[in-house]
Structures are given as structure tokens and as C-alpha cells.
Design a protein around this motif. Structure first.
Motif, PDB file in Angstrom:
ATOM      1  N   ASP A 180       0.824  -1.204   0.000  1.00 39.33           N
ATOM      2  CA  ASP A 180       0.000   0.000   0.000  1.00 39.33           C
ATOM      3  C   ASP A 180       0.861   1.259   0.000  1.00 39.33           C
ATOM      4  N   ALA A 181       1.966   1.237   0.749  1.00 39.97           N
ATOM      5  CA  ALA A 181       2.871   2.388   0.788  1.00 39.97           C
ATOM      6  C   ALA A 181       3.555   2.598  -0.564  1.00 39.97           C
ATOM      7  N   GLU A 221       0.946   4.152  -2.798  1.00 39.01           N
ATOM      8  CA  GLU A 221       0.752   5.550  -2.395  1.00 39.01           C
ATOM      9  C   GLU A 221       1.910   6.428  -2.872  1.00 39.01           C
ATOM     10  N   ARG A 222       3.117   5.927  -2.766  1.00 36.19           N
ATOM     11  CA  ARG A 222       4.287   6.693  -3.219  1.00 36.19           C
ATOM     12  C   ARG A 222       4.265   6.859  -4.736  1.00 36.19           C
ATOM     13  N   VAL A 246       1.656   6.931  -6.759  1.00 34.93           N
ATOM     14  CA  VAL A 246       0.622   7.903  -7.104  1.00 34.93           C
ATOM     15  C   VAL A 246       1.091   9.312  -6.739  1.00 34.93           C
ATOM     16  N   ALA A 247       1.771   9.449  -5.608  1.00 34.53           N
ATOM     17  CA  ALA A 247       2.287  10.767  -5.216  1.00 34.53           C
ATOM     18  C   ALA A 247       3.337  11.268  -6.209  1.00 34.53           C
ATOM     19  N   SER A 278      -3.326   7.721 -10.856  1.00 38.05           N
ATOM     20  CA  SER A 278      -3.765   6.397 -10.434  1.00 38.05           C
ATOM     21  C   SER A 278      -2.763   5.326 -10.827  1.00 38.05           C
ATOM     22  N   ARG A 279      -2.933   4.152 -10.223  1.00 36.07           N
ATOM     23  CA  ARG A 279      -2.123   2.979 -10.545  1.00 36.07           C
ATOM     24  C   ARG A 279      -2.775   2.268 -11.727  1.00 36.07           C
TER      25      ARG A 279
END
Length: 173
Positions: A41-42, A45-46, A48-49, A117-118
């Protein structure tokens, strides 16, 4: 081995230690699985950031076609420890610039993205995309009427991170 033939002390140890051992193994498996899920998940999140911050930074270079600015941005992004490849596409879907070995299945999926998005996971990499949107331009006229130019997508960014990397470039021990 028949448990009835064991001495009382060994039967008591077996009765107590077997459930405790099973409980410890189950809890260890649960914590490992939870930790792996949190790491994945991290990473997502990274990723997408990264595309979220990269898309606005690349706006001027995409609109103006300035290869020098884009090259500098792409090199800085690929220098990140977990970024494997970066690509920029113009509005029509044609590749403008790229660094690294981009392994993209379908460029049309990148073009269809409306927010960061992924997209996919393949060959040990996770792919992320974001649209490069031109900022609305407000034009004041002398007569006092304001005109606002609408936001349009100027292009698309795509990056690929290593799926087995750890967040913030930290390595597992």
C-alpha cells in the motif's frame, strides 16, 4: 508414539506447548501478511504521489515542447531509488520523452486516465499515470468582463516503480 504411554509430565507439556506453538505461528503469519500488505500500500501511495507531483511540474515542458526542461525533470525522477522508468505523452498519445526502460502494455490506458492512479503491475514493476493538465487562464478585458479558458489535458505522465522496493528507498534487513 502413543500419547497414553507418555509420562504425565510429557503429556502436560504436549498439551500446553502444542496450542501455544500453533498460536505463535498463526500470529507470526498474520503479522507478516499484514506488514507485506502495508508495504505494498505504501509503494502504491508513493507511486501515485510521484506522478501527482510530476504532472504539474511537466506542464510547461509538455505545452512548450521544451526538451531541455523535460529531460532535466525525467533525469531527476529516474534518480529516485525506486523509480525504474518515466515517460511523457502528448495529448494525442505520442511519446514526447522517456527515461529508463518503460514496459507499458497499452498506451491507450495512459491516455484514458483522468486523475493520478495505478495502472498495472507487470515484470516486477508497478505502473502509475496522471494527466498533465494545463492550468486555467483568466483573462481580464478592459470592459471588465472576465474570460476563463477551460482546463484541458496537455499530455500524460507515466512512471514505473520497482514492485519489490520498499517505501522511501529503505532496504529490508
Amino acid at each position: 508414539m502413543n500419547p497414553a504411554r507418555l509420562p504425565l509430565r510429557q503429556r502436560l507439556l504436549l498439551t500446553v506447548l502444542l496450542p501455544v506453538t500453533l498460536l505463535v505461528v498463526a500470529m507470526a503469519g498474520l503479522f507478516l501478511q499484514r506488514g507485506e500488505r502495508m508495504t505494498q500500500d505504501a509503494i502504491i501511495e508513493r507511486g501515485v504521489a510521484i506522478v501527482s507531483f510530476f504532472a504539474p511540474a511537466a506542464e510547461y515542458g509538455v505545452i512548450s515542447g521544451n526538451a531541455g526542461i523535460l529531460d532535466g525533470l525525467l533525469q531527476a525522477l529516474v534518480a529516485q531509488p525506486d523509480v525504474a522508468a518515466v515517460a511523457l505523452y502528448e495529448r494525442g498519445g505520442e511519446l514526447i520523452a522517456s527515461h529508463g526502460e518503460a514496459r507499458l502494455l497499452d498506451p491507450a490506458r495512459v491516455k484514458a486516465v483522468r486523475q493520478p492512479s495505478r495502472l498495472e503491475q507487470r515484470d516486477g514493476r508497478k505502473g502509475f499515470a496522471a494527466p498533465v493538465i494545463s492550468v486555467p487562464l483568466v483573462v481580464d478585458e478592459i470592459g471588465g468582463r472576465r474570460q476563463v479558458c477551460r482546463c484541458r489535458s496537455a499530455g500524460y505522465t507515466w512512471n514505473s516503480t520497482r514492485a519489490n522496493s520498499t517505501p522511501s528507498g529503505r532496504r529490508r534487513c
